[in-house]
Scaffold this motif. Structure first.
Motif, PDB file in Angstrom:
ATOM      1  N   ARG A  42       0.819  -1.209   0.000  1.00  0.00           N
ATOM      2  CA  ARG A  42       0.000   0.000   0.000  1.00  0.00           C
ATOM      3  C   ARG A  42       0.855   1.263   0.000  1.00  0.00           C
ATOM      4  O   ARG A  42       0.429   2.313  -0.459  1.00  0.00           O
ATOM      5  N   ASP A  63      -3.339  -0.024  -3.659  1.00  0.00           N
ATOM      6  CA  ASP A  63      -4.214  -0.158  -2.497  1.00  0.00           C
ATOM      7  C   ASP A  63      -5.517  -0.833  -2.905  1.00  0.00           C
ATOM      8  O   ASP A  63      -6.316  -0.263  -3.658  1.00  0.00           O
ATOM      9  N   THR A 120     -11.445  -5.145   1.772  1.00  0.00           N
ATOM     10  CA  THR A 120     -10.156  -5.510   1.182  1.00  0.00           C
ATOM     11  C   THR A 120     -10.244  -6.769   0.336  1.00  0.00           C
ATOM     12  O   THR A 120      -9.814  -6.783  -0.819  1.00  0.00           O
TER      13      THR A 120
END
Length: 248
Positions: free
Chosen positions: A32, A42, A72
Motif C-alpha cells: 500500500r 491499495d 479488502t
C-alpha cells in the motif's frame, strides 16, 4: 513471465516472493505504501491498481484483511481483477483457506465471496485452498492459554501446513495452465487439539497445564468435524513437530 504478488509483505508473501524469484520469474511485489523495487497499490481504494497490473502476465493474489474482509478481500479483489482483465492478464492464482465452506465464521464467508469474484472475473484462474499455517496454529494456541491453563477442545482436528510448502505449491500451480478450478493443499498430518497443544508447550519448555474442554458453538463443532482439514492427495512435507523443533 512477469508476476504481480499482492500481499507480498505478509506471512505467505514473504516466502512466495523469493520462491518465484528463484524460479526465474520477474516478480512485481505490491504494497500500500511505496518502497524501493515495489509497486504501490491499495486494494481498499483501487489506487495504483491500473499501473500495478500493466504488463503483467500473471497475478498471485495473497492480500487479505481479516479485520476488514468485505472491503479488502471482496471489493478489493473485484477492483484488482477488473483492472487485470482490462490489461489482458492471462492468469491469477488466488490463495484461499480450506474449510471456509464447512466452518461458519464471518471471515470465511468473505473468503467464499472473494472466490466467487475470482470465478466471475473473466481472468483465467486457479484457486488454492490451504489449511491453517503453522504460525496461525501457534497464535490460536497462545490465545487459548491467555487465562493460564491452555484450554482446548479435545475433538478439534487441525492440519497445520508450512508456509514454505504452500509457496512451493503456488509455484507449481503457476508453472501449468490455469485450471479454472479449486484445489486444496494441507499439512502432512492431522492432529487432535490436545496433541497439538501439548507438543507446542513441550517445545517451548512450558509446564502450563492443558485442560481438555468441549467448546460450544457452531464454529467449534465444525472444527471437531474436520472442517479445517483436507483430504487432498497433495500435502506439504514439514510436520508440526518439525516446525516446532526448528523454531525452538
Amino acid at each position: 513471465m512477469t508476476v504481480l504478488v499482492t500481499g507480498a509483505s505478509g506471512t505467505l508473501g514473504s516466502a512466495v516472493v523469493p520462491r518465484l524469484t528463484k524460479d526465474g520469474y520477474q516478480v512485481r511485489p505490491t504494497s500500500r505504501t511505496a518502497r524501493p523495487g515495489w509497486v504501490a497499490a491499495d486494494l481498499r481504494t483501487g489506487a495504483g491498481l491500473t499501473e500495478a497490473v500493466r504488463g503483467v502476465d500473471a497475478i498471485v493474489h495473497l492480500a487479505s484483511s481479516p479485520g476488514r474482509p468485505q472491503k479488502t478481500d471482496v471489493e478489493g479483489t473485484r477492483l484488482l481483477l477488473a483492472a487485470a482483465a482490462e490489461a489482458g492478464v492471462r492468469r491469477v492464482v488466488y490463495v484461499s483457506i480450506a474449510g471456509i465452506d464447512r466452518v461458519p465464521y464471518r471471515y470465511y464467508q468473505a473468503k467464499l465471496d472473494t472466490e466467487a469474484v475470482v470465478r466471475a472475473s473473466g481472468v483465467p484462474f486457479t484457486i488454492l485452498r490451504a489449511t491453517q499455517f503453522h504460525p496461525f496454529a501457534e497464535m490460536l494456541l497462545s490465545l487459548l492459554s491467555k487465562l493460564g491453563p491452555l484450554i482446548i477442545d479435545p475433538g478439534w482436528q487441525l492440519q497445520p501446513v508450512a508456509i514454505e510448502d504452500v509457496a512451493d505449491r503456488i509455484a507449481d500451480l503457476l508453472a501449468v495452465p490455469p485450471a479454472g478450478e479449486t484445489t486444496e493443499f494441507g499439512g502432512p498430518e492431522v492432529l487432535g487439539g490436545v496433541e497439538a497443544a501439548k507438543s507446542w508447550l513441550a517445545a517451548r519448555g512450558s509446564r502450563r497445564p492443558v485442560w481438555a474442554v468441549r467448546l460450544p458453538g457452531k464454529m467449534s463443532r465444525g472444527i471437531r468435524a474436520g472442517g479445517l482439514t483436507s483430504t487432498a492427495p497433495e500435502t506439504g512435507t514439514i510436520a508440526w513437530r518439525d516446525y516446532l523443533a526448528a523454531k525452538y
